[in-house]
Design a protein around this motif. Structure first.
Motif, PDB file in Angstrom:
ATOM      1  N   LEU A   1       0.829  -1.206   0.000  1.00 16.44           N
ATOM      2  CA  LEU A   1       0.000   0.000   0.000  1.00 16.44           C
ATOM      3  C   LEU A   1       0.865   1.258   0.000  1.00 16.44           C
ATOM      4  N   GLU A   2       1.890   1.288   0.826  1.00 13.15           N
ATOM      5  CA  GLU A   2       2.769   2.461   0.889  1.00 13.15           C
ATOM      6  C   GLU A   2       3.515   2.674  -0.418  1.00 13.15           C
ATOM      7  N   GLU A   3       3.959   1.585  -1.038  1.00 10.96           N
ATOM      8  CA  GLU A   3       4.660   1.716  -2.317  1.00 10.96           C
ATOM      9  C   GLU A   3       3.722   2.218  -3.405  1.00 10.96           C
ATOM     10  N   ARG A   4       2.491   1.733  -3.424  1.00 10.09           N
ATOM     11  CA  ARG A   4       1.538   2.184  -4.438  1.00 10.09           C
ATOM     12  C   ARG A   4       1.210   3.658  -4.269  1.00 10.09           C
ATOM     13  N   LEU A   5       1.137   4.118  -3.038  1.00 10.57           N
ATOM     14  CA  LEU A   5       0.871   5.532  -2.805  1.00 10.57           C
ATOM     15  C   LEU A   5       2.102   6.389  -3.087  1.00 10.57           C
ATOM     16  N   GLY A   6       3.279   5.877  -2.742  1.00 10.81           N
ATOM     17  CA  GLY A   6       4.489   6.679  -2.880  1.00 10.81           C
ATOM     18  C   GLY A   6       5.039   6.741  -4.285  1.00 10.81           C
ATOM     19  N   ARG A   7       4.907   5.629  -5.043  1.00  9.61           N
ATOM     20  CA  ARG A   7       5.546   5.583  -6.353  1.00  9.61           C
ATOM     21  C   ARG A   7       4.663   4.993  -7.450  1.00  9.61           C
ATOM     22  N   GLY A   8       3.468   4.554  -7.079  1.00 10.79           N
ATOM     23  CA  GLY A   8       2.574   3.940  -8.050  1.00 10.79           C
ATOM     24  C   GLY A   8       1.270   4.688  -8.204  1.00 10.79           C
ATOM     25  N   GLU A   9       0.212   3.929  -8.441  1.00  7.90           N
ATOM     26  CA  GLU A   9      -1.073   4.519  -8.803  1.00  7.90           C
ATOM     27  C   GLU A   9      -1.945   4.887  -7.619  1.00  7.90           C
ATOM     28  N   GLY A  10      -1.471   4.614  -6.413  1.00  6.97           N
ATOM     29  CA  GLY A  10      -2.260   4.945  -5.230  1.00  6.97           C
ATOM     30  C   GLY A  10      -3.233   3.835  -4.866  1.00  6.97           C
ATOM     31  N   ALA A  11      -3.710   3.875  -3.634  1.00  7.62           N
ATOM     32  CA  ALA A  11      -4.635   2.860  -3.132  1.00  7.62           C
ATOM     33  C   ALA A  11      -5.164   3.341  -1.785  1.00  7.62           C
ATOM     34  N   THR A  12      -6.035   2.542  -1.176  1.00  8.22           N
ATOM     35  CA  THR A  12      -6.585   2.886   0.128  1.00  8.22           C
ATOM     36  C   THR A  12      -6.481   1.690   1.067  1.00  8.22           C
ATOM     37  N   ALA A  13      -6.396   1.975   2.350  1.00  8.87           N
ATOM     38  CA  ALA A  13      -6.422   0.910   3.351  1.00  8.87           C
ATOM     39  C   ALA A  13      -7.753   0.172   3.310  1.00  8.87           C
ATOM     40  N   GLU A  14      -8.820   0.876   2.965  1.00  7.27           N
ATOM     41  CA  GLU A  14     -10.140   0.241   2.853  1.00  7.27           C
ATOM     42  C   GLU A  14     -10.143  -0.832   1.774  1.00  7.27           C
ATOM     43  N   GLU A  15      -9.448  -0.575   0.662  1.00  7.27           N
ATOM     44  CA  GLU A  15      -9.345  -1.578  -0.405  1.00  7.27           C
ATOM     45  C   GLU A  15      -8.703  -2.861   0.126  1.00  7.27           C
ATOM     46  N   TYR A  16      -7.646  -2.713   0.940  1.00  7.78           N
ATOM     47  CA  TYR A  16      -6.951  -3.886   1.472  1.00  7.78           C
ATOM     48  C   TYR A  16      -7.811  -4.633   2.492  1.00  7.78           C
ATOM     49  N   GLU A  17      -8.628  -3.896   3.210  1.00  8.74           N
ATOM     50  CA  GLU A  17      -9.540  -4.555   4.145  1.00  8.74           C
ATOM     51  C   GLU A  17     -10.573  -5.387   3.384  1.00  8.74           C
ATOM     52  N   GLN A  18     -11.048  -4.848   2.259  1.00  8.45           N
ATOM     53  CA  GLN A  18     -12.023  -5.580   1.459  1.00  8.45           C
ATOM     54  C   GLN A  18     -11.392  -6.800   0.795  1.00  8.45           C
ATOM     55  N   ARG A  19     -10.142  -6.669   0.350  1.00  3.73           N
ATOM     56  CA  ARG A  19      -9.475  -7.767  -0.355  1.00  3.73           C
ATOM     57  C   ARG A  19      -9.024  -8.877   0.585  1.00  3.73           C
ATOM     58  N   PHE A  20      -8.529  -8.477   1.762  1.00  2.00           N
ATOM     59  CA  PHE A  20      -7.867  -9.439   2.631  1.00  2.00           C
ATOM     60  C   PHE A  20      -8.496  -9.576   4.019  1.00  2.00           C
ATOM     61  N   GLY A  21      -9.440  -8.701   4.342  1.00  2.00           N
ATOM     62  CA  GLY A  21     -10.068  -8.776   5.656  1.00  2.00           C
ATOM     63  C   GLY A  21      -9.169  -8.343   6.790  1.00  2.00           C
TER      64      GLY A  21
END
Length: 298
Positions: A126-146
């Motif tokens: 998540l940090e890499e996607r926000l820092g150097r990629g397309e961005g993401a949210t912690a909520e997305e990871y909660e939905q994907r992985f619980g």
């Protein structure tokens, strides 16, 4: 996983250097990088499977996190290198083909439940996607992985203003990550009153005008996709309304845009984004619609 008694800090340092060297060699920026990275998860798994004695689970977690970090960092370099060499849609397709955390878990035959004891693996992606990629949210990871992880700071924002009051109104500001459809309220939907951000699949929506305001924008006017925190893919998906893109002079603009010569004295470069056209723009820039102004900042 049982850790062999001969596994020690010296062994770990040796093999970690090997893993990092392997990943860097596989991720050298070049025209075939998207073809090479597709096999990266399986190749990493094969490398780690060859290690004797077998490494502990914590080593594998760190190896995956490091490889993902190098992958996303290389993606940022790839975009910067090929921004003028490839059409916007090709760059966007390469982003979608980039291996994700799920691909690495699958290669190692690990269930997603392993992230409940290794939150750092999801957080690092998540940090890499926000820092150097397309961005993401912690909520997305909660939905994907619980799993619940903290939300790092967003890198890019979009501010919506009325064209007439753009110099005086602070506007409404929203984080920009992933992909976003900009348009007016849909008929027979429960979308909130504008201006609002609506989370949805496969694209979030930024509603900037009401149902009965066709002169403001189309129901689906723009497709906005963050490639990195610096470069944003833009497509005018309206069939009736063109848009204008304003960028401070000296900041490059790429693809499919035609200069508006009568505005050449403007301190901003102003390009027409006609219906169906695509472009990639470097932050900061603005998009001008008949009644709305979208400012992209980092």
């Amino acid at each position: 996983m049982i850790m062999a008694s001969s596994w020690n800090s010296r062994t770990e340092d040796y093999w970690f250097d090997k893993v990092e060297e392997f990943a860097r060699n596989q991720l050298v920026v070049g025209p075939d990088l998207p073809d090479r990275w597709r096999s990266l998860p399986k190749q990493l798994c094969s490398l780690i499977a060859s290690i004797e004695p077998p490494p502990p689970e914590s080593f594998i977690v760190d190896a995956i996190a490091t490889t993902i970090g190098l992958l996303i960092g290389t993606w940022e370099d790839y975009v910067r290198s090929y921004i003028r060499k490839l059409p916007p849609d090709i760059l966007l397709s390469h982003l979608h083909s980039r291996p994700s955390l799920e691909n690495f878990l699958t290669a190692f035959q690990w269930p997603t439940s392993i992230l409940r004891t290794h939150h750092s693996l999801a957080l690092s992606e998540l940090e890499e996607r926000l820092g150097r990629g397309e961005g993401a949210t912690a909520e997305e990871y909660e939905q994907r992985f619980g799993i619940a992880i903290r939300q790092p700071a967003y890198r890019v924002q979009v501010t919506v203003q009325d064209v007439e009051n753009s110099s005086f109104s602070p506007g409404n500001t929203f984080p920009l990550y992933g992909s976003l459809i900009v348009g007016r309220q849909r008929q027979h939907s429960r979308e909130p009153e504008p201006v609002c951000f609506v989370k949805a699949e496969p694209h979030n929506r930024l509603v900037i005008a009401g149902k009965q305001q066709p002169d403001h924008c189309s129901r689906e006017q723009l497709l906005i996709c963050a490639l990195t925190p610096q470069y944003i893919y833009v497509k005018n998906i309206s069939s009736v309304l063109p848009a204008k893109v304003m960028q401070p002079r000296g900041i490059e603009a790429t693809h499919d845009s035609e200069p508006i010569s009568e505005l050449s004295l403007n301190p901003n470069q102003v390009d027409l984004l006609d219906c169906g056209q695509t472009a990639i723009r470097k932050v900061p820039f603005s998009i001008v619609l008949p009644r709305k102004l979208l400012r992209f900042s980092g």
